[in-house]
Design a protein around this motif. Structure first.
Motif, PDB file in Angstrom:
ATOM      1  N   ARG A  26       0.803  -1.212   0.000  1.00 40.71           N
ATOM      2  CA  ARG A  26       0.000   0.000   0.000  1.00 40.71           C
ATOM      3  C   ARG A  26       0.839   1.267   0.000  1.00 40.71           C
ATOM      4  N   SER A  27       2.086   1.155  -0.439  1.00 43.23           N
ATOM      5  CA  SER A  27       2.947   2.328  -0.369  1.00 43.23           C
ATOM      6  C   SER A  27       2.398   3.485  -1.190  1.00 43.23           C
ATOM      7  N   MET A  28       1.667   3.190  -2.284  1.00 47.90           N
ATOM      8  CA  MET A  28       1.157   4.260  -3.127  1.00 47.90           C
ATOM      9  C   MET A  28       0.048   5.052  -2.455  1.00 47.90           C
ATOM     10  N   THR A  29      -0.614   4.459  -1.465  1.00 46.34           N
ATOM     11  CA  THR A  29      -1.715   5.142  -0.802  1.00 46.34           C
ATOM     12  C   THR A  29      -1.266   5.842   0.479  1.00 46.34           C
ATOM     13  N   GLN A  30      -0.025   5.681   0.846  1.00 46.29           N
ATOM     14  CA  GLN A  30       0.439   6.306   2.080  1.00 46.29           C
ATOM     15  C   GLN A  30       0.605   7.816   1.908  1.00 46.29           C
ATOM     16  N   LYS A  31       0.296   8.538   2.960  1.00 43.79           N
ATOM     17  CA  LYS A  31       0.546   9.982   2.990  1.00 43.79           C
ATOM     18  C   LYS A  31       2.039  10.195   3.175  1.00 43.79           C
ATOM     19  N   LEU A  32       2.640  11.001   2.315  1.00 43.91           N
ATOM     20  CA  LEU A  32       4.074  11.250   2.369  1.00 43.91           C
ATOM     21  C   LEU A  32       4.351  12.513   3.170  1.00 43.91           C
ATOM     22  N   LEU A  33       5.255  12.410   4.152  1.00 37.92           N
ATOM     23  CA  LEU A  33       5.581  13.530   5.031  1.00 37.92           C
ATOM     24  C   LEU A  33       7.065  13.808   5.042  1.00 37.92           C
ATOM     25  N   ILE A  34       7.420  15.070   5.147  1.00 37.42           N
ATOM     26  CA  ILE A  34       8.739  15.507   5.595  1.00 37.42           C
ATOM     27  C   ILE A  34       8.499  16.317   6.864  1.00 37.42           C
ATOM     28  N   LEU A  51       5.059   8.623  13.357  1.00 40.21           N
ATOM     29  CA  LEU A  51       5.574   7.294  13.064  1.00 40.21           C
ATOM     30  C   LEU A  51       4.587   6.197  13.435  1.00 40.21           C
ATOM     31  N   ALA A  52       3.659   6.499  14.309  1.00 40.14           N
ATOM     32  CA  ALA A  52       2.679   5.504  14.753  1.00 40.14           C
ATOM     33  C   ALA A  52       1.589   5.257  13.731  1.00 40.14           C
ATOM     34  N   GLN A  53       1.475   6.103  12.720  1.00 44.35           N
ATOM     35  CA  GLN A  53       0.381   5.995  11.758  1.00 44.35           C
ATOM     36  C   GLN A  53       0.788   5.088  10.599  1.00 44.35           C
ATOM     37  N   PRO A  54       0.154   3.940  10.425  1.00 50.72           N
ATOM     38  CA  PRO A  54       0.565   2.999   9.376  1.00 50.72           C
ATOM     39  C   PRO A  54       0.338   3.516   7.966  1.00 50.72           C
ATOM     40  N   ASP A  55      -0.531   4.493   7.791  1.00 50.29           N
ATOM     41  CA  ASP A  55      -0.786   5.044   6.468  1.00 50.29           C
ATOM     42  C   ASP A  55       0.076   6.269   6.169  1.00 50.29           C
ATOM     43  N   ASP A 290      -4.986  13.770   9.878  1.00 48.80           N
ATOM     44  CA  ASP A 290      -6.449  13.658   9.877  1.00 48.80           C
ATOM     45  C   ASP A 290      -7.060  15.041  10.091  1.00 48.80           C
ATOM     46  N   PRO A 291      -7.374  15.756   9.006  1.00 48.73           N
ATOM     47  CA  PRO A 291      -7.904  17.116   9.136  1.00 48.73           C
ATOM     48  C   PRO A 291      -9.179  17.210   9.960  1.00 48.73           C
ATOM     49  N   SER A 292      -9.903  16.105  10.129  1.00 53.18           N
ATOM     50  CA  SER A 292     -11.163  16.159  10.867  1.00 53.18           C
ATOM     51  C   SER A 292     -10.973  16.403  12.358  1.00 53.18           C
ATOM     52  N   VAL A 293      -9.735  16.330  12.867  1.00 56.24           N
ATOM     53  CA  VAL A 293      -9.520  16.633  14.290  1.00 56.24           C
ATOM     54  C   VAL A 293      -9.701  18.125  14.559  1.00 56.24           C
TER      55      VAL A 293
END
Length: 349
Positions: A26-34, A51-55, A290-293
């Protein structure tokens, strides 16, 4: 909000297993962060949350001065990654001081080393190998250019690396998916000066450049926002009392830090203070993931003040757009604390 079922991020074997499985398919669906950081105690917790978020895939962590020297920051990031067993994530050393003037470290909040002055002084094992030769700014530009329109940049410290990035590559902001900043203020209430928040006051010129020239979607968790959404101390004690490596680490680095004491803010008159602990940088990370927070926000033009003994580094909001700016940013106002806790700290399976 019930607290008894929550645990510290990235310490559950179930979370690690879920992350490992996701790496394959599922690497293509992961959110990419710096993550750009001046890693103090609150940054360390925010990095653990990410780091705790699997996505979520953290492409790299770029370091700058702020809570401590940039060399200490690099060491602190490596320590956090080691505790979380995520040493594959590259770390890049960046700005050692602001664009203008000298860096004067504040040592009374998170200690001289940024992590409470309770850890051994020597470099963590493998530190030199994990800190890459590339400068943080060039690495940031490269990682974003390799993934145009896909990378969320989360800035947790002074914005010097970001200001330098746009000077080296003026098209850099256009290649970002979005930008999340913890810093600035929305009511002119400061924490290191009368009107200025720490991250912006440390380098007002860089904050000015970023908020004037980064035209990508930009979201800001101000100091007032984080303080008004504080968490109860018994929750902090529950997550740090877990018999897990990351919890032990967090408990250690906060053990002698006055900012993580129940007495912190007791004698303050302003409603922003008072009882409760504030995971400042974690709010920016949470909003990115998660923008809904974020329950309520305001979209408006802003400008960072560069003049004045009291106002230098203050972020001024311009809801009427008297400045005639085309670009507006989103200022967070209220947070769904129950969702913030459950999403970012997780629940045991």
């Amino acid at each position: 909000m019930t607290l008894k079922n929550f645990h510290f991020p990235l310490i559950s074997d179930q979370v690690l297993l879920k992350y490992t499985r996701l790496q394959g398919g599922r690497s293509m669906t992961q959110k990419l962060l710096i993550i750009d950081t001046d890693c103090g105690i609150d940054d360390a917790q925010a990095i653990m949350v990410a780091l705790a978020q699997p996505d979520v895939k953290v492409l790299g962590i770029t370091c700058c001065f702020g809570n401590t020297t940039v060399d200490h920051v690099c060491q602190n990031v490596v320590r956090v990654l080691s505790v979380c067993r995520r040493n594959e994530i590259p770390v890049f050393k960046g700005s050692a001081g602001p664009l203008v003037g000298a860096f004067n470290a504040l040592k009374d909040h998170f200690g001289t080393d940024g992590l409470g002055d309770v850890l051994k002084a020597e470099d963590p094992v493998g530190c030199k190998d994990q800190i890459k030769q590339d400068n943080a700014v060039t690495a940031m530009i490269r990682l974003v250019s390799e993934n145009p329109g896909q990378v969320s940049l989360v800035a947790l410290g002074p914005l010097t690396n970001l200001a330098l990035a746009i000077r080296l590559d003026p098209a850099f902001p256009q290649k970002l998916k979005d930008l999340f900043i913890m810093g600035g203020n929305m009511e002119g209430k400061g924490n290191v000066s009368v009107c200025g928040e720490f991250n912006f006051v440390m380098d007002p010129e860089s904050a000015y450049v970023v908020l004037e020239e980064y035209i990508c979607p930009t979201y800001i968790a101000t100091w007032e926002f984080t303080c008004r959404n504080k968490l109860p101390w018994d929750f902090f004690e529950k997550i740090t009392d877990q018999d897990q490596a990351a919890a032990h680490f967090m408990k250690t680095i906060t053990s002698k830090c006055w900012a993580f004491s129940r007495e912190f803010g007791v004698n303050k008159r302003d409603v922003l203070f008072g009882q409760g602990f504030v995971p400042y940088d974690a709010y920016a990370v949470a909003a990115c993931i998660d923008p809904s927070v974020v329950l309520e926000s305001v979209e408006c033009a802003v400008r960072v003040e560069l003049q004045g003994a009291l106002g230098r580094g203050m972020m001024a909001l311009d809801p009427s757009n008297m400045l005639k700016k085309n670009h507006r940013v989103t200022i967070m106002k209220t947070c769904d604390l129950a969702k913030f806790v459950s999403d970012m700290f997780g629940t045991p399976g």
